[in-house]
Design an enzyme around this catalytic site. Structure first.
Site, PDB file in Angstrom:
ATOM      1  N   SER A  14       0.908  -1.092  -0.102  1.00 39.36           N
ATOM      2  CA  SER A  14       0.066  -0.031  -0.083  1.00 39.36           C
ATOM      3  C   SER A  14       0.864   1.121  -0.181  1.00 39.36           C
ATOM      4  CB  SER A  14      -1.044   0.014   1.391  1.00 39.36           C
ATOM      5  OG  SER A  14      -0.252   0.140   2.473  1.00 39.36           O
ATOM      6  N   ILE A  16       3.175   4.507  -0.235  1.00 37.55           N
ATOM      7  CA  ILE A  16       4.244   4.783  -1.174  1.00 37.55           C
ATOM      8  C   ILE A  16       5.021   3.818  -1.622  1.00 37.55           C
ATOM      9  CG2 ILE A  16       6.584   5.987  -0.929  1.00 37.55           C
ATOM     10  CD1 ILE A  16       5.617   7.709   1.132  1.00 37.55           C
ATOM     11  N   SER A 143      10.834  10.624   7.040  1.00 34.09           N
ATOM     12  CA  SER A 143       9.706  11.388   7.208  1.00 34.09           C
ATOM     13  C   SER A 143      10.440  12.946   7.661  1.00 34.09           C
ATOM     14  CB  SER A 143       8.788  11.030   8.211  1.00 34.09           C
ATOM     15  OG  SER A 143       7.729  11.933   8.377  1.00 34.09           O
ATOM     16  N   TYR A 156       6.751   8.249  16.944  1.00 31.67           N
ATOM     17  CA  TYR A 156       7.161   8.250  15.576  1.00 31.67           C
ATOM     18  C   TYR A 156       8.243   9.214  15.197  1.00 31.67           C
ATOM     19  CZ  TYR A 156       6.116   8.535  10.615  1.00 31.67           C
ATOM     20  OH  TYR A 156       5.913   8.689   9.209  1.00 31.67           O
ATOM     21  N   LYS A 160      11.784   8.061  13.457  1.00 32.66           N
ATOM     22  CA  LYS A 160      12.146   8.785  12.179  1.00 32.66           C
ATOM     23  C   LYS A 160      13.613   9.128  12.237  1.00 32.66           C
ATOM     24  CE  LYS A 160       9.094   6.941   9.557  1.00 32.66           C
ATOM     25  NZ  LYS A 160       9.145   5.827   8.518  1.00 32.66           N
TER      26      LYS A 160
END
Length: 265
Positions: A14, A16, A143, A156, A160
């Site tokens: 799914s 990217i 990200s 998160y 990242k």
């Protein structure tokens, strides 16, 4: 540039990863598609056929990157598909939607297992293959959150940031061996990342938030990434919202950026 190359994409079921699979298929690459959901991988493989890939040009290879026991066998299978691995796209990942005070340590650990340790484990498995070849390309979907900390993303953002640090350091280590490293820093992209994000107790967030819904089209995002790779960029920022301007503000006016994110809802 990609014709005849073997490209392994994780998180290919799914978002990217899926969109990149279609771009690479159209460019004539052989693909190894990995994620946990076999049915979705088969769907993506069939769709790659519409981009010109033959049935024998795409290998579906289910993989949970948090299960280190699977990684050695998966790497052997990926290499055996065409005899080499020219590019690994580390794209598997999950996000978060919870305040620090409400987030269980188990949830933080889950974020790091998927977004950091899973990527490191797979990279370490593939790296000797590329070293033996004398060439290769490690690509990782990081990200904007790997550069900027915002509310309800403590885990998160931490994960990242860790990914950015690891792959920047790896780039320095392998540059002399003919191995490239590219970090992708997407902003808000219209994918299901928010739907599958973790709440503080580890359950799924289960809905699309406004920023993601208003983000860049994922197909357009994939095309930007492809152009960046073709140009040999070491870091590829991709997005079209105010979050991309925040990268510039953070670099030159960090205190201004900190005040901005403090006021965000």
């Amino acid at each position: 540039m990609f014709k005849g190359k073997t490209i392994w994409i994780t998180g290919a079921s799914s978002g990217i990863g899926e969109a990149l699979a279609y771009e690479f298929a159209a460019a004539g690459a052989s693909l190894v598609l990995s994620a946990r959901r076999l049915e979705e991988l088969e769907r993506v493989k069939a769709a790659c056929g519409k981009q010109g890939a033959g049935a024998d040009d795409v290998l579906v290879l289910p993989l949970d990157v948090t299960d280190e026991a699977q990684i050695a066998a998966a790497t052997k299978a990926a290499q055996g598909f065409r005899g080499r691995i020219d590019m690994l796209v580390n794209n598997a990942g999950i996000s978060q939607r919870s305040l620090c005070v409400d987030t269980d340590m188990a949830t933080y650990r889950r974020l790091f297992e998927v977004d950091v340790f899973g990527q490191i484990a797979l990279t370490k498995a593939v790296l000797p293959v590329m070293q033996d070849q004398g060439s290769g390309h490690m690509v990782v979907t990081a990200s904007v959150a790997g550069k900027i900390g915002v509310r309800q993303r403590t885990g998160y953002c931490a994960a990242k940031h860790a990914m950015m640090g690891f792959f920047d350091a790896l780039r320095a280590e392998v540059a002399s061996e003919g191995i490239k490293v590219t970090t992708i820093t997407p902003g808000f992209i219209r994918t299901n990342i928010a739907t599958h994000a973790l709440k503080g107790d580890g359950s799924e967030f289960g809905k699309v938030d406004k920023n993601i819904a208003g983000g860049m089209d994922v197909g357009k995002c994939a095309k930007v990434i492809m152009r960046g790779i073709e140009k040999g960029k070491k870091e590829i920022p991709v997005g079209e919202g105010s979050e991309m301007k925040a990268l510039w503000v953070k670099r030159f006016f960090p205190n201004t950026l900190f005040k901005m994110v403090e006021k965000m809802g």
